[in-house]
Design a protein around this motif. Structure first.
Motif, short mmCIF file in Angstrom:
data_model
loop_
_atom_site.label_atom_id
_atom_site.label_comp_id
_atom_site.label_asym_id
_atom_site.label_seq_id
_atom_site.Cartn_x
_atom_site.Cartn_y
_atom_site.Cartn_z
N THR A 4 12.79 -6.39 -71.19
CA THR A 4 12.68 -7.68 -70.53
C THR A 4 11.97 -8.64 -71.46
O THR A 4 11.62 -8.32 -72.60
CB THR A 4 11.89 -7.55 -69.22
OG1 THR A 4 10.58 -7.06 -69.52
CG2 THR A 4 12.57 -6.59 -68.27
N PRO A 9 4.14 -9.50 -66.73
CA PRO A 9 4.66 -9.39 -65.36
C PRO A 9 3.60 -9.74 -64.33
O PRO A 9 2.40 -9.52 -64.54
CB PRO A 9 5.06 -7.92 -65.25
CG PRO A 9 4.21 -7.22 -66.26
CD PRO A 9 4.02 -8.19 -67.38
N ASP A 112 10.73 -9.58 -59.26
CA ASP A 112 10.29 -8.88 -60.47
C ASP A 112 8.81 -8.55 -60.45
O ASP A 112 8.29 -7.98 -61.42
CB ASP A 112 10.61 -9.73 -61.71
CG ASP A 112 12.10 -9.82 -61.97
OD1 ASP A 112 12.82 -8.85 -61.69
OD2 ASP A 112 12.56 -10.88 -62.45
N THR A 113 8.12 -8.91 -59.38
CA THR A 113 6.71 -8.56 -59.25
C THR A 113 6.54 -7.04 -59.31
O THR A 113 7.26 -6.30 -58.65
CB THR A 113 6.15 -9.07 -57.90
OG1 THR A 113 6.14 -10.49 -57.92
CG2 THR A 113 4.74 -8.56 -57.66
N VAL A 114 5.58 -6.58 -60.12
CA VAL A 114 5.26 -5.15 -60.17
C VAL A 114 4.25 -4.86 -59.06
O VAL A 114 3.18 -5.46 -59.01
CB VAL A 114 4.68 -4.74 -61.53
CG1 VAL A 114 4.23 -3.28 -61.49
CG2 VAL A 114 5.73 -4.93 -62.63
N ALA A 142 7.83 -2.79 -65.36
CA ALA A 142 8.44 -4.11 -65.50
C ALA A 142 9.65 -4.11 -66.42
O ALA A 142 10.43 -5.08 -66.42
CB ALA A 142 7.40 -5.10 -66.02
N THR A 214 8.81 -2.40 -59.54
CA THR A 214 9.00 -3.79 -59.14
C THR A 214 9.40 -3.81 -57.66
O THR A 214 9.88 -2.82 -57.11
CB THR A 214 10.10 -4.48 -59.95
OG1 THR A 214 11.35 -3.85 -59.68
CG2 THR A 214 9.80 -4.45 -61.44
#
Length: 382
Positions: A4, A9, A112-114, A142, A214
């Motif tokens: 990514t 992240p 996409d939040t971990v 992430a 995620t």
């Protein structure tokens, strides 16, 4: 593993704090559960958890999932955690719905939040190494459709923990001199001969209950493996922030299947084979202990040479304890004088209205006392 962008992240820790900690009776009760007790110092278990997480994110980013009995006390202990981030489960439904609730809430706005899942009542000796391992896990989670679990190197054939069988080395752990390994399979609480075999192979770790993924990864895994739960959690998440949230939450959450995240997602996904499951293990070499019993607390206190430890292996929390010709005992007594004479490996816990006497070997069975009290209708003691 997918790559990514280099952007850091977004990380949201979720603390699971709904349990009652019955194995720490008589100190732990429904209204004073283990996670809000100071078992090994001045800070409570959940305060220590937040203190560690604050090394990697701001306290305002932390969420807590608990119950209505504990929410007010947890809020008082964690003044820097927003009130709106402390959610009360309408009914206890194990860890899969709790983890999933966080995933579907975050997926709405930032998929996409971990998300990190953390038990509220564990202890860690080395907070710096914990933070380094956590940052490494966040980076792996992430980087694609990955699930990361912290695996604790086993020190004994413990039957009270789940085990992780590790496979090949997948990559170096970002920022750590440790390898990230593929996960081959999860096994829940084996019998003693199996645990002995697991430890002897050197391929197994204890499952710490700390997971990273995620929001999208976890939400999609729940849609695949427990679709009926996913449908209900989706509707609950969609109502968050509206006047209907409390009603929708109270109505739908108790309908979710009572299932752990291990059984709901990790075991079926690891069954795909270690190379394709996307599950990775990072060594949790930071002095982890889940404090699952009075014996575990005794072990932890001895390992850190806490105040109250003596040269005979006794651990004392209280001023009036006398130990003569006695070894390996744990005593908690704040009000009365307790004298030990010629006894070994006992657990003695005294509170205002109850007295527990057991052995360290049988301290895992203290929860049975709570069940017996329930059957006797002694609600005032639970």
């Amino acid at each position: 593993m997918e790559q990514t962008s280099s952007k850091a992240p977004n990380f949201v820790p979720v603390i699971l704090a709904g349990g009652s900690g019955t194995r720490f009776w008589p100190r732990s009760r429904k209204a004073t559960a283990k996670q809000i007790l100071a078992l090994d110092g001045e800070r409570t278990m959940i305060q220590q958890t937040v203190d560690r997480l604050a090394l990697t994110t701001e306290r305002k980013n932390i969420w807590v999932i608990t119950n209505s009995v504990l929410a007010e006390k947890i809020g008082a202990q964690l003044p820097d955690v927003p009130v709106g981030h402390i959610l009360c489960e309408p009914a206890a439904r194990n860890t899969a719905p709790a983890c999933g609730l966080a995933a579907f809430l975050m997926e709405r706005d930032e998929p996409d939040t971990v998300i990190g899942i953390f038990p509220s009542d564990h202890v860690v000796k080395d907070a710096g190494r914990f933070a380094a391992a956590l940052r490494a896990g966040i980076a792996v989670a992430a980087a694609g459709d990955n699930i990361v679990v912290m695996g604790v190197p086993p020190t004994r054939p413990e039957t009270g923990y789940g085990y992780i069988e590790q496979g090949d080395v997948a990559m170096p752990a970002p920022g750590l001199l440790l390898p990230v390994r593929h996960v081959h399979r999860f096994t829940e609480k084996p019998d003693k001969p199996t645990a002995i075999e697991f430890v002897a192979t050197g391929r197994y770790s204890w499952n710490s209950g700390i997971f990273l993924w995620t929001a999208r990864t976890l939400a999609n895994a729940l849609r695949e493996h427990v679709p009926q739960v996913a449908v209900k959690l989706t509707e609950i998440a969609q109502s968050y922030g509206t006047p209907e949230f409390e009603e929708v939450f109270a109505r739908l959450y108790p309908e979710c299947e009572n299932i752990s995240i291990d059984y709901a997602v990790l075991e079926p996904r690891s069954g795909k084979g270690e190379q394709s499951s996307g599950i990775y293990c990072i060594p949790a070499e930071f002095g982890w202990n889940d404090l699952g019993s009075w014996a575990a607390l005794h072990e932890h206190q001895r390992s850190i040479a806490a105040p109250g430890c003596d040269q005979h292996g006794n651990v004392v929390d209280g001023q009036g304890v006398i130990a003569l010709n006695s070894k390996g005992n744990y005593v908690y007594a704040k009000e009365r004088t307790v004298a030990l004479v010629g006894v070994n490996d006992l657990v003695v816990v005294e509170t205002e209205d109850a007295l527990l006497v057991t052995t360290r070997e049988h301290s895992q069975d203290v929860g049975k006392v709570v069940k017996a009290l329930q059957e006797l209708g002694r609600k005032e003691l639970i």
